[in-house]
Design an enzyme around this catalytic site. Structure first.
Site, PDB file in Angstrom:
ATOM      1  N   GLU A  36      46.108  37.760  52.268  1.00 21.93           N
ATOM      2  CA  GLU A  36      46.516  36.614  53.144  1.00 21.93           C
ATOM      3  C   GLU A  36      47.890  36.361  52.846  1.00 21.93           C
ATOM      4  O   GLU A  36      48.436  35.948  51.930  1.00 21.93           O
ATOM      5  CB  GLU A  36      45.607  35.472  52.802  1.00 21.93           C
ATOM      6  CG  GLU A  36      44.650  35.069  53.926  1.00 21.93           C
ATOM      7  CD  GLU A  36      43.850  34.004  53.484  1.00 21.93           C
ATOM      8  OE1 GLU A  36      44.226  32.810  54.008  1.00 21.93           O
ATOM      9  OE2 GLU A  36      43.007  34.161  52.615  1.00 21.93           O
ATOM     10  N   ARG A 262      36.466  40.335  39.851  1.00 20.77           N
ATOM     11  CA  ARG A 262      38.008  39.872  39.954  1.00 20.77           C
ATOM     12  C   ARG A 262      38.504  39.705  38.474  1.00 20.77           C
ATOM     13  O   ARG A 262      37.743  39.502  37.456  1.00 20.77           O
ATOM     14  CB  ARG A 262      38.001  38.514  40.720  1.00 20.77           C
ATOM     15  CG  ARG A 262      38.235  37.297  40.185  1.00 20.77           C
ATOM     16  CD  ARG A 262      38.321  36.055  41.111  1.00 20.77           C
ATOM     17  NE  ARG A 262      38.252  36.248  42.711  1.00 20.77           N
ATOM     18  CZ  ARG A 262      39.227  36.089  43.349  1.00 20.77           C
ATOM     19  NH1 ARG A 262      40.509  35.557  43.031  1.00 20.77           N
ATOM     20  NH2 ARG A 262      39.188  36.262  44.852  1.00 20.77           N
ATOM     21  N   LYS A 272      46.328  30.468  43.559  1.00 23.50           N
ATOM     22  CA  LYS A 272      47.591  30.316  44.544  1.00 23.50           C
ATOM     23  C   LYS A 272      47.844  28.670  44.515  1.00 23.50           C
ATOM     24  O   LYS A 272      49.011  28.291  44.330  1.00 23.50           O
ATOM     25  CB  LYS A 272      47.448  30.462  45.872  1.00 23.50           C
ATOM     26  CG  LYS A 272      47.444  32.082  46.118  1.00 23.50           C
ATOM     27  CD  LYS A 272      47.463  32.566  47.441  1.00 23.50           C
ATOM     28  CE  LYS A 272      47.008  34.035  47.459  1.00 23.50           C
ATOM     29  NZ  LYS A 272      46.326  34.425  48.784  1.00 23.50           N
TER      30      LYS A 272
END
Ligand code: ATP
Ligand code: MG
Length: 550
Positions: A36, A262, A272
Site C-alpha cells: 500500500e 509475518r 508504520k
C-alpha cells in the site's frame, strides 16, 4: 525459535505440487509484491519482497510490483519513489509495475456479475448495525432485512451508489454468503462502500471503492498471479478470496493464496503508524535515520542487501508467528562484511603515546594488511612516528585481571609496527592521564624475525602527526524491552556521538564506503561527511551477543 530457524519452505512444496499436477498448464510462476503506498518499506516488507521475488527466481518465473491503492484516503504518491528504490536496492526487478486502481472498471463489472447471480445485495445498514448483526464466534449472525432485495433493485441501487446519489456510509454492497458461517468473514461481508474522496489515480471518477477482500483476489486474477503470498492474518480470509473468484467465474484456474508468518524482530517495532510518529516528533532524524527498521534506515546504517537477503533466507518461512532475535540479522551483516571490507585504524578517547627512544622527525611507512582473512586485499601503508595516539580502552593505569594491553611496565605489540613498553604515565593537574612515555624495541619491527617473540597484547594506533579527526555515530537499539512490563520503549541512549583519530587514508573516505575499524566494529561513511569532516555510522560490532536458545 526452532520452527523459524528450520527452513520449512512449505510454500515451495505447494508450488512443486502445482507444477507436477500442471495446475496452471504451461504458465510460468507469477507472484506479486503488493504494498500500500502509504509509508516507507521496512525490514518486514523485505521479508515479503525476498519471498516473492526469490520464489519467482527459483521457478524461473516473475514477480509484479503492484500498488494496492484501493483506499482513496490513505494513499500518498510521495512514497512511490522510495518503494521502488528499496526493492531495487534489495536486488530485485519486477516484471510489471501495476496499480490496483487501474482495475476499478473491471472490479465494478465483477460486482455487477455477483448481483446478477443473486450473490450480492445493497444493504442500508450502517457500520454499527452491520457489526451488531454479525454475531460472534459462538453465535451466528442475523440476516439483513435488505438481503432479499430483487436483482433489479440491487442493480439500480448499486448504479445509484456509483452515480453519487448517496452519502458516505448510507449504503454498502454486501456479498450474499452465509450469516451462520463459523467463519465471520463469510457472514455477508461488505465488498463495496461509498467514499466521496478524490483518488490519486482516478480522481473523482469513483465515489464507491472496493473492499480489500473483494479487490485483492480480482487484482491477482487479472494479472494471472499463480501464487498469492500473504501474511497469516489473512488465513481466515482465504475462503472469501476463493469464493469471490469462484462466483465471478471468469478465471478457470484462480490464484492460490498462501499465508506465512509475518516477521517480528526483537527490539524492533515495524508499525508504520509508530514509525511515522517517531519521525514526526523528532525522536529520529527521519525515515532514513540509521536506527530505523525501514529499508532506507538500514541502508544508511550500512547494512548490505546481501546481508538482508541472507537473513530472510536463513530465518526461512514459518507458519506460526514468532519473534526473531535481532542478533541474527546482525550476524548476517557481520558475515557479509567480514570478507569484503578493509581495516582502518581508529582510536576513540585517545591517549598520546610518546616513544622517547624513537628519533625525532623520523617517519616510517608501515605495511599493514587490509583484511587478515583475505590476503588478496593486500596491504596499505600507514605512517608511524615518535608521537602516536592509542585508544582510551587500551590503557589501564592499574590493570584489571587478564588485561594485556598498555599499563605501566608492560610491553605490547603495536599492530604492524613495533613492540612498545610503557614506562611513565604523565598526568595533568586534574589527575587525568595525558601522555604515556614509552620505549620501542627496534628489533621487533613487524615482518622481521624479531617480531616473532611472544607478547601477550596487540593494540592498534594512529600516527599523531598525520591523524585525521572523524565524527563517529555509535548506535544502539532504538527500542528496548522494559523488563517489568515487557513493553518496548524508546532507548534514550540509542545514539551516542563521539569522535576519534583515524589513520590518514580515512580522510579520503566517500559516503557509502564501509570499513572495519580494527578491533572496534564495522562502520560506514555517512552522507553527512564533508571534505573537512568525515562522519561514520557504526554498522555493527565485531562480536555477537546472540546465543542460540536451546
Ligand atoms: P499497513 O497495513 O499498516 O499499511 P502493511 O505492513 O500491511 O501495513 P502493506 O503495504 O500492506 O503494509 O504490505 C505489503 C506487503 O508486505 C503485504 O503483502 C504484507 O503482508 C507484507 N508485510 C508487511 N509487513 C510484514 C512483516 N512484518 N513480515 C512479512 N511481511 C510483511
Ligand atoms: Mg496492509
Amino acid at each position: 525459535m526452532a520452527d523459524v530457524l528450520e527452513m520449512t519452505n512449505f510454500i515451495h512444496d505447494i508450488i512443486d505440487e502445482d507444477l507436477e499436477t500442471k495446475k496452471y498448464g504451461d504458465k510460468d510462476i507469477l507472484t506479486r509484491f503488493p504494498p500500500e503506498p502509504n509509508g516507507y518499506l521496512h525490514i518486514g516488507h523485505a521479508k515479503s519482497i525476498c519471498l516473492n521475488f526469490m520464489t519467482a527466481q527459483k521457478y524461473k518465473g516473475a514477480c509484479n510490483l503492484r500498488y494496492d491503492d484501493t483506499n482513496p484516503v490513505k494513499e500518498d504518491v510521495e512514497y512511490i519513489d522510495s518503494i521502488e528504490a528499496d526493492v531495487r536496492w534489495l536486488g530485485f526487478e519486477w516484471k510489471e509495475r501495476l496499480w490496483a486502481s487501474d482495475y476499478f472498471d473491471e472490479m465494478y463489472d465483477c460486482a455487477v456479475t455477483l448481483i446478477k447471480k443473486g450473490k450480492a445485495f445493497v444493504c442500508d445498514f450502517n457500520a454499527d448495525q452491520i457489526r451488531e448483526n454479525r454475531g460472534t464466534l459462538t453465535e451466528p449472525g442475523k440476516e439483513s432485512p435488505y438481503r432479499n432485495r430483487s436483482v433489479e433493485e440491487n442493480l439500480r441501487l448499486f448504479e445509484e451508489m456509483k452515480a453519487g446519489k448517496y452519502a458516505d456510509g448510507e449504503k454498502v454492497l454486501r456479498a450474499k454468503i452465509d450469516m451462520a458461517s463459523p467463519n465471520i468473514n463469510m457472514r455477508d461481508p461488505v465488498i463495496y462502500r461509498i467514499a466521496h474522496a478524490t483518488h490519486h489515480n482516478t480522481g473523482d471518477k469513483w465515489c464507491i471503492y472496493p473492499m480489500y477482500d473483494f479487490a485483492h483476489p480480482i487484482e491477482d486474477a487479472i494479472e494471472g498471479i499463480t501464487h498469492s503470498i500473504c501474511t497469516l492474518e489473512f488465513e481466515d480470509h482465504r475462503p472469501l478470496y476463493d469464493w469471490v473468484l469462484q462466483e465471478i467465474g471468469k478465471w478457470p484456474t484462480p490464484p492460490q493464496q498462501i499465508e506465512f508468518a509475518r516477521l517480528n524482530i526483537t527490539n524492533t517495532i515495524m508499525s508504520k503508524r509508530y514509525l511515522k510518529a517517531l519521525v514526526d516528533d523528532g525522536s529520529v532524524e527521519g525515515w532514513d535515520d540509521p536506527r530505523m527498521p525501514t529499508i532506507a534506515g538500514i541502508r544508511r546504517r550500512g547494512y548490505t542487501p546481501e546481508a538482508v537477503r541472507d537473513f530472510c533466507e536463513r530465518i526461512g518461512v514459518a507458519k506460526a508467528n514468532s519473534t526473531v532475535d535481532v542478533a541474527q540479522l546482525e550476524a548476517c551483516v557481520r558475515d557479509d562484511l567480514k570478507l569484503k571490507v578493509e581495516n582502518r585504524n581508529v582510536v576513540e578517547n585517545p591517549i598520546k603515546v610518546i616513544i622517547t627512544n624513537y628519533p625525532e622527525g623520523q617517519t616510517e611507512e608501515m605495511a599493514i594488511e587490509n583484511n587478515r582473512e583475505v590476503p588478496e586485499m593486500g596491504d596499505r601503508m600507514v605512517p608511524f612516528s615518535r608521537e602516536l595516539w592509542v585508544d582510551g580502552d587500551d590503557f589501564m593505569e592499574v590493570p584489571a585481571k587478564k588485561y594485556f594491553r598498555l599499563f605501566p611496565g608492560n610491553e605490547v605489540r603495536f599492530k604492524g609496527a613495533y613492540f612498545l613498553t610503557c614506562n611513565e604515565v604523565v598526568k595533568n593537574d586534574a589527575g587525568e592521564v595525558v601522555e604515556l612515555h614509552c620505549t620501542y624495541d627496534p628489533d621487533t619491527k613487524s615482518g622481521t624475525e624479531g617480531a616473532n617473540r611472544k607478547v601477550k597484547g596487540t593494540i592498534h594506533w594512529v600516527d599523531a602527526a598525520t591523524a585525521v579527526k572523524i565524527r563517529i555515530r555509535n548506535y544502539d537499539y532504538l527500542m528496548l524491552e522494559n523488563e517489568e512490563t515487557g513493553e518496548m520503549e524508546l532507548n534514550p541512549d540509542s545514539l551516542v556521538e563521539s569522535w576519534g583519530y583515524a589513520e590518514p587514508l580515512l580522510g579520503e573516505a566517500k559516503p557509502g564506503e564501509r570499513f572495519q575499524f580494527f578491533r572496534k566494529g564495522y562502520y560506514i561513511c555517512d552522507e553527512l561527511s564533508t571534505d573537512d569532516e568525515k562522519v561514520f555510522n557504526k554498522i555493527v560490532g565485531l562480536k555477537s551477543s546472540f546465543k542460540v536458545k536451546k
